[in-house]
Design a protein around this motif. Sequence first.
Motif, PDB file in Angstrom:
ATOM      1  N   PRO A  79       0.826  -1.206   0.000  1.00 59.46           N
ATOM      2  CA  PRO A  79       0.000   0.000   0.000  1.00 59.46           C
ATOM      3  C   PRO A  79       0.865   1.263   0.000  1.00 59.46           C
ATOM      4  CG  PRO A  79      -0.864  -1.609   1.547  1.00 59.46           C
ATOM      5  CD  PRO A  79       0.461  -2.135   1.065  1.00 59.46           C
ATOM      6  N   ARG A  80       0.377   2.281  -0.722  1.00 64.30           N
ATOM      7  CA  ARG A  80       1.035   3.585  -0.834  1.00 64.30           C
ATOM      8  C   ARG A  80       2.377   3.493  -1.559  1.00 64.30           C
ATOM      9  NH1 ARG A  80      -1.348   7.413   2.018  1.00 64.30           N
ATOM     10  NH2 ARG A  80       0.517   8.693   2.114  1.00 64.30           N
ATOM     11  N   LYS A  81       2.560   2.424  -2.330  1.00 63.70           N
ATOM     12  CA  LYS A  81       3.835   2.195  -3.004  1.00 63.70           C
ATOM     13  C   LYS A  81       4.203   3.347  -3.933  1.00 63.70           C
ATOM     14  CE  LYS A  81       4.072  -1.139  -6.127  1.00 63.70           C
ATOM     15  NZ  LYS A  81       4.277  -2.475  -6.759  1.00 63.70           N
ATOM     16  N   ALA A  82       3.212   3.910  -4.618  1.00 63.77           N
ATOM     17  CA  ALA A  82       3.492   4.975  -5.591  1.00 63.77           C
ATOM     18  C   ALA A  82       4.159   6.184  -4.958  1.00 63.77           C
ATOM     19  CB  ALA A  82       2.199   5.407  -6.279  1.00 63.77           C
ATOM     20  N   LEU A  83       3.942   6.361  -3.654  1.00 63.83           N
ATOM     21  CA  LEU A  83       4.477   7.533  -2.958  1.00 63.83           C
ATOM     22  C   LEU A  83       5.787   7.253  -2.234  1.00 63.83           C
ATOM     23  CD1 LEU A  83       1.122   8.901  -1.507  1.00 63.83           C
ATOM     24  CD2 LEU A  83       2.359   9.717  -3.524  1.00 63.83           C
ATOM     25  N   LEU A  84       6.251   5.993  -2.277  1.00 62.68           N
ATOM     26  CA  LEU A  84       7.509   5.664  -1.609  1.00 62.68           C
ATOM     27  C   LEU A  84       8.655   6.481  -2.207  1.00 62.68           C
ATOM     28  CD1 LEU A  84       7.345   1.768  -1.283  1.00 62.68           C
ATOM     29  CD2 LEU A  84       7.130   3.453   0.553  1.00 62.68           C
ATOM     30  N   PRO A  85       9.494   7.082  -1.363  1.00 57.65           N
ATOM     31  CA  PRO A  85      10.610   7.865  -1.906  1.00 57.65           C
ATOM     32  C   PRO A  85      11.718   6.972  -2.443  1.00 57.65           C
ATOM     33  CG  PRO A  85      10.695   7.838   0.493  1.00 57.65           C
ATOM     34  CD  PRO A  85       9.429   7.140   0.113  1.00 57.65           C
ATOM     35  N   ILE A  86      12.172   7.295  -3.639  1.00 54.52           N
ATOM     36  CA  ILE A  86      13.322   6.623  -4.243  1.00 54.52           C
ATOM     37  C   ILE A  86      14.337   7.698  -4.593  1.00 54.52           C
ATOM     38  CG2 ILE A  86      14.148   5.299  -6.223  1.00 54.52           C
ATOM     39  CD1 ILE A  86      11.489   3.866  -6.290  1.00 54.52           C
ATOM     40  N   GLN A  87      15.461   7.635  -3.939  1.00 53.37           N
ATOM     41  CA  GLN A  87      16.536   8.601  -4.177  1.00 53.37           C
ATOM     42  C   GLN A  87      15.994  10.039  -4.151  1.00 53.37           C
ATOM     43  OE1 GLN A  87      19.068   7.514  -7.526  1.00 53.37           O
ATOM     44  NE2 GLN A  87      18.644   5.339  -7.218  1.00 53.37           N
ATOM     45  N   GLY A  88      15.077  10.290  -3.221  1.00 52.30           N
ATOM     46  CA  GLY A  88      14.656  11.669  -2.965  1.00 52.30           C
ATOM     47  C   GLY A  88      13.361  12.121  -3.601  1.00 52.30           C
ATOM     48  N   LYS A  89      12.705  11.272  -4.410  1.00 52.02           N
ATOM     49  CA  LYS A  89      11.416  11.690  -4.951  1.00 52.02           C
ATOM     50  C   LYS A  89      10.485  10.485  -5.071  1.00 52.02           C
ATOM     51  CE  LYS A  89      13.193  11.794  -9.722  1.00 52.02           C
ATOM     52  NZ  LYS A  89      13.519  12.671 -10.866  1.00 52.02           N
ATOM     53  N   PRO A  90       9.161  10.729  -5.055  1.00 49.94           N
ATOM     54  CA  PRO A  90       8.208   9.617  -5.068  1.00 49.94           C
ATOM     55  C   PRO A  90       8.332   8.758  -6.327  1.00 49.94           C
ATOM     56  CG  PRO A  90       7.105  11.682  -4.490  1.00 49.94           C
ATOM     57  CD  PRO A  90       8.487  12.043  -4.942  1.00 49.94           C
ATOM     58  N   MET A  91       8.047   7.472  -6.152  1.00 47.99           N
ATOM     59  CA  MET A  91       8.187   6.530  -7.260  1.00 47.99           C
ATOM     60  C   MET A  91       7.382   6.965  -8.484  1.00 47.99           C
ATOM     61  SD  MET A  91       7.384   2.418  -7.450  1.00 47.99           S
ATOM     62  CE  MET A  91       7.938   2.195  -5.787  1.00 47.99           C
ATOM     63  N   VAL A  92       6.131   7.395  -8.294  1.00 51.80           N
ATOM     64  CA  VAL A  92       5.293   7.763  -9.426  1.00 51.80           C
ATOM     65  C   VAL A  92       5.870   8.959 -10.187  1.00 51.80           C
ATOM     66  CG1 VAL A  92       3.721   9.288  -8.139  1.00 51.80           C
ATOM     67  CG2 VAL A  92       2.908   8.071 -10.181  1.00 51.80           C
ATOM     68  N   GLN A  93       6.577   9.827  -9.489  1.00 52.94           N
ATOM     69  CA  GLN A  93       7.213  10.966 -10.162  1.00 52.94           C
ATOM     70  C   GLN A  93       8.333  10.492 -11.079  1.00 52.94           C
ATOM     71  OE1 GLN A  93       8.344  14.242  -7.615  1.00 52.94           O
ATOM     72  NE2 GLN A  93       9.757  15.102  -9.142  1.00 52.94           N
ATOM     73  N   TRP A  94       9.113   9.522 -10.618  1.00 52.52           N
ATOM     74  CA  TRP A  94      10.157   8.928 -11.457  1.00 52.52           C
ATOM     75  C   TRP A  94       9.548   8.400 -12.769  1.00 52.52           C
ATOM     76  CZ3 TRP A  94      15.393   8.487 -11.371  1.00 52.52           C
ATOM     77  CH2 TRP A  94      16.060   8.775 -10.172  1.00 52.52           C
ATOM     78  N   VAL A  95       8.450   7.628 -12.624  1.00 55.07           N
ATOM     79  CA  VAL A  95       7.830   7.014 -13.801  1.00 55.07           C
ATOM     80  C   VAL A  95       7.365   8.090 -14.775  1.00 55.07           C
ATOM     81  CG1 VAL A  95       6.029   5.442 -14.615  1.00 55.07           C
ATOM     82  CG2 VAL A  95       7.068   5.064 -12.378  1.00 55.07           C
ATOM     83  N   TYR A  96       6.680   9.091 -14.250  1.00 50.53           N
ATOM     84  CA  TYR A  96       6.126  10.142 -15.112  1.00 50.53           C
ATOM     85  C   TYR A  96       7.234  10.906 -15.829  1.00 50.53           C
ATOM     86  CZ  TYR A  96       3.003  13.819 -16.738  1.00 50.53           C
ATOM     87  OH  TYR A  96       2.286  14.680 -17.526  1.00 50.53           O
ATOM     88  N   GLU A  97       8.251  11.324 -15.078  1.00 45.58           N
ATOM     89  CA  GLU A  97       9.311  12.143 -15.681  1.00 45.58           C
ATOM     90  C   GLU A  97      10.089  11.365 -16.738  1.00 45.58           C
ATOM     91  OE1 GLU A  97      10.161  15.312 -12.061  1.00 45.58           O
ATOM     92  OE2 GLU A  97      11.452  13.547 -12.243  1.00 45.58           O
ATOM     93  N   ASN A  98      10.340  10.079 -16.490  1.00 42.01           N
ATOM     94  CA  ASN A  98      11.068   9.290 -17.483  1.00 42.01           C
ATOM     95  C   ASN A  98      10.220   9.061 -18.734  1.00 42.01           C
ATOM     96  OD1 ASN A  98      13.357   9.150 -15.913  1.00 42.01           O
ATOM     97  ND2 ASN A  98      12.791   7.196 -14.961  1.00 42.01           N
TER      98      ASN A  98
END
Length: 248
Positions: free
Chosen positions: A23-42
């Motif tokens: 649960p809440r995996k999309a918001l887990l921080p990875i190297q300083g930003k939420p996982m879903v942000q990584w996916v979107y930006e890439n």
Amino acid sequence: MDKFSKPNILCVIPSRIGSTRTPRKALLPIQGKPMVQWVYENASRCKAISKLIVATDSEEIADVIRAIKGNVMMTDPHLPTGSDRAAVVAEQYPEMNVVINLQGDEPFIKPRMLEQLVSPYLAGEMPEMTTLATPLDKELNYNNPGAVKVITDLQGNAIYFSRSPIPYFRQDVKVPLYHHKGLYAFRRDFLLVYRTLTQTPLEQAESLEQLRVIEHGYKIRVCLTEDKSIDVNTPEEYEMAQQFVYTE
């Protein structure tokens, strides 16, 4: 669309706050930003994509994407799968020819991988569906049920996906055997059909949703990539993601 037209490609990132395993995996921080942000930006750096949207049931996830000036569509939290969420978004964009379903647990997806996924459409073909696969490390993953194997016909269409070691090698020959990567693109009209298809016996036996397509008589084109990324489903993968060096 004729073979000389560039397809309009919609990329949907389904992202639920109540992920079953984490649960809440999309918001887990990875190297300083939420996982879903990584996916979107890439994904946003893939030039083949015409429109990119996060489909979510969570205002928290939506706020992360809005903060980077991304596109969000709120969807029903009771939708059963990411494909259903992608189809709901696709219904609102009839001008799109192709829909990518990019899961929100792929923080290190590379733009080139998305281009490889839709390469048949970019070449003027319109298969019902495409997916991505990489060369299989037989020594490491042939007997690993966590690594989904796919074998293809001579035209590159999937014959079968399995958690079991396939095929059985009675003779040592080179065969089209790959490690399946859970990325999908659909012809838009087929995605709307796909969400109406009933579950099938092999799909239920293997717990692999893509088998539903084959069992109902449709085809999945398997596109190949040499690129590696990490999808984050376990605590171990989450720790690996903190150390992963992303390069394009």
